[in-house]
Design a protein around this motif. Structure first.
Motif, PDB file in Angstrom:
ATOM      1  N   ASP A   1     -16.921  16.411  -7.600  1.00 37.59           N
ATOM      2  CA  ASP A   1     -17.812  16.612  -7.167  1.00 37.59           C
ATOM      3  C   ASP A   1     -17.659  14.719  -6.054  1.00 37.59           C
ATOM      4  O   ASP A   1     -18.471  14.541  -6.326  1.00 37.59           O
ATOM      5  CB  ASP A   1     -19.062  15.784  -8.324  1.00 37.59           C
ATOM      6  N   GLN A   2     -16.748  15.147  -4.578  1.00 35.84           N
ATOM      7  CA  GLN A   2     -16.830  14.717  -3.929  1.00 35.84           C
ATOM      8  C   GLN A   2     -15.901  13.501  -4.303  1.00 35.84           C
ATOM      9  O   GLN A   2     -15.901  12.221  -3.349  1.00 35.84           O
ATOM     10  CB  GLN A   2     -17.931  14.410  -3.306  1.00 35.84           C
ATOM     11  N   ARG A   3     -16.266  13.382  -5.357  1.00 34.01           N
ATOM     12  CA  ARG A   3     -15.245  11.395  -6.233  1.00 34.01           C
ATOM     13  C   ARG A   3     -13.969  11.521  -5.457  1.00 34.01           C
ATOM     14  O   ARG A   3     -14.082  10.115  -5.189  1.00 34.01           O
ATOM     15  CB  ARG A   3     -15.539  11.328  -7.523  1.00 34.01           C
TER      16      ARG A   3
ATOM     17  N   LYS B   1     -12.645  14.878   2.413  1.00 38.38           N
ATOM     18  CA  LYS B   1     -11.808  15.279   1.464  1.00 38.38           C
ATOM     19  C   LYS B   1     -11.463  16.609   0.423  1.00 38.38           C
ATOM     20  O   LYS B   1     -12.191  17.116  -0.223  1.00 38.38           O
ATOM     21  CB  LYS B   1     -13.457  14.340   0.298  1.00 38.38           C
TER      22      LYS B   1
ATOM     23  N   GLY C   1      -9.829  13.402  -3.128  1.00 31.69           N
ATOM     24  CA  GLY C   1     -10.339  14.853  -2.307  1.00 31.69           C
ATOM     25  C   GLY C   1      -9.482  15.813  -2.837  1.00 31.69           C
ATOM     26  O   GLY C   1      -9.476  15.765  -4.390  1.00 31.69           O
TER      27      GLY C   1
ATOM     28  N   TRP D   1      -6.642  12.008  -5.214  1.00 34.33           N
ATOM     29  CA  TRP D   1      -6.812  13.324  -4.227  1.00 34.33           C
ATOM     30  C   TRP D   1      -6.301  14.288  -5.644  1.00 34.33           C
ATOM     31  O   TRP D   1      -5.235  13.551  -6.410  1.00 34.33           O
ATOM     32  CB  TRP D   1      -6.314  13.704  -3.419  1.00 34.33           C
TER      33      TRP D   1
ATOM     34  N   VAL E   1     -19.602  22.201   2.093  1.00 37.34           N
ATOM     35  CA  VAL E   1     -19.870  21.006   3.293  1.00 37.34           C
ATOM     36  C   VAL E   1     -20.932  21.203   4.175  1.00 37.34           C
ATOM     37  O   VAL E   1     -21.808  20.354   4.484  1.00 37.34           O
ATOM     38  CB  VAL E   1     -18.744  21.179   4.715  1.00 37.34           C
TER      39      VAL E   1
ATOM     40  N   TRP F   1     -20.480  18.047   0.813  1.00 34.84           N
ATOM     41  CA  TRP F   1     -19.427  17.631   0.478  1.00 34.84           C
ATOM     42  C   TRP F   1     -18.370  16.802   2.425  1.00 34.84           C
ATOM     43  O   TRP F   1     -18.150  18.295   3.029  1.00 34.84           O
ATOM     44  CB  TRP F   1     -18.026  18.303   0.193  1.00 34.84           C
ATOM     45  N   PRO F   2     -18.028  15.903   2.140  1.00 36.63           N
ATOM     46  CA  PRO F   2     -16.912  15.446   3.637  1.00 36.63           C
ATOM     47  C   PRO F   2     -15.727  16.193   3.749  1.00 36.63           C
ATOM     48  O   PRO F   2     -15.059  16.301   2.740  1.00 36.63           O
ATOM     49  CB  PRO F   2     -17.410  13.819   3.152  1.00 36.63           C
TER      50      PRO F   2
ATOM     51  N   LEU G   1     -15.228  22.374  -7.961  1.00 39.05           N
ATOM     52  CA  LEU G   1     -15.374  21.634  -6.888  1.00 39.05           C
ATOM     53  C   LEU G   1     -17.143  21.262  -7.489  1.00 39.05           C
ATOM     54  O   LEU G   1     -17.356  19.412  -7.695  1.00 39.05           O
ATOM     55  CB  LEU G   1     -15.707  22.322  -5.588  1.00 39.05           C
TER      56      LEU G   1
END
Length: 235
Positions: free
Chosen positions: A100-102, A135, A104, A40, A127, A131-132, A96
């Motif tokens: 890019d979601q790589r 994370k 958290g 993260w 979201v 985006w999960p 963000l």
């Protein structure tokens, strides 16, 4: 308490990016955290002049070549400053987009008076774009601002930041509907860890940089650490 449960995942969170390797709260710092393998990344967000800027201090001198308070400058003026190694002060959206979601993201609400609401608007949008939720975490020392954020975006996980041990142990986090306690390494208490885990909360400790202290945090059973040196924690 039972120490170092081997089934408990240990999460390494790059503090303000990877502050030991690159300027804090910059895109370069997030690149460094990614390259070092952090699980993260954590960064600070302030609302100013209608923009969400990544900045820890309320003044400019320590982390930029500017002078004075951040809120004494326009967004355009702030973007001309050097935040270290030629980096601009980034916006939340830029951070963000880079990450890019790589990994958290732990977003700390550094200011109040609307920061929580503005961050909620941005995060609801990312979201919705995929985006999960597992994370993302939003945290703050300013618990009323965190409460306001949570009221506006209850689906997004939150963490309570502490610089001390409350009388009700982890109760304040439960009251706010948080998923974690993020506590200073100066105040980590094994009874607090036990109470948090009994309430199904995670415990993350900041800011842990010395290898011996990293080892100790693992031994006493915390769930992860914020560190300026993600590589040390992953070694």
């Amino acid at each position: 308490m039972e120490s170092n449960n081997p089934s408990r995942e240990f999460t390494v969170i790059g503090h303000r990016g990877a502050r030991g390797h690159a300027p804090e709260n910059t895109l370069l710092g997030f690149d460094a955290a990614l390259c070092l393998g952090a699980h993260w990344v954590e960064f600070d967000v302030q609302l100013h002049d209608g923009e969400l800027l990544l900045m820890h201090d309320l003044r400019l001198e320590r982390t930029t070549n500017g002078k004075g308070r951040l809120d004494e400058h326009t967004f355009a003026q702030l973007r001309t400053l050097d935040a270290g190694k030629g980096q601009q002060i980034p916006t939340l959206q830029e951070a963000l987009s880079l990450i890019d979601q790589r990994i958290g993201v732990n977003i700390e609400l550094k200011t109040w008076n609307g920061t929580g609401a503005a961050v909620a608007n941005v995060l609801r949008e990312v979201v919705a774009q995929g985006w999960p939720l597992d994370k993302i975490q939003v945290s703050s020392f300013h618990l009323p601002e965190l409460y306001e954020f949570h009221d506006l975006a209850p689906e997004i996980p939150i963490g309570v930041l502490l610089c001390g041990v409350p009388l009700d142990w982890a109760g304040c986090a439960v009251e706010l509907g948080a998923g974690s306690l993020n506590i200073s390494d100066e105040f980590i208490d094994e009874r607090l860890i036990a109470d948090a885990h009994a309430r199904d909360l995670k415990v993350f400790v900041y800011t842990v940089n010395h290898p011996d202290e990293i080892t100790r945090m693992k031994a006493i059973g915390v769930d992860g650490i914020f560190t300026d040196y993600p590589d040390r924690a992953l070694a």
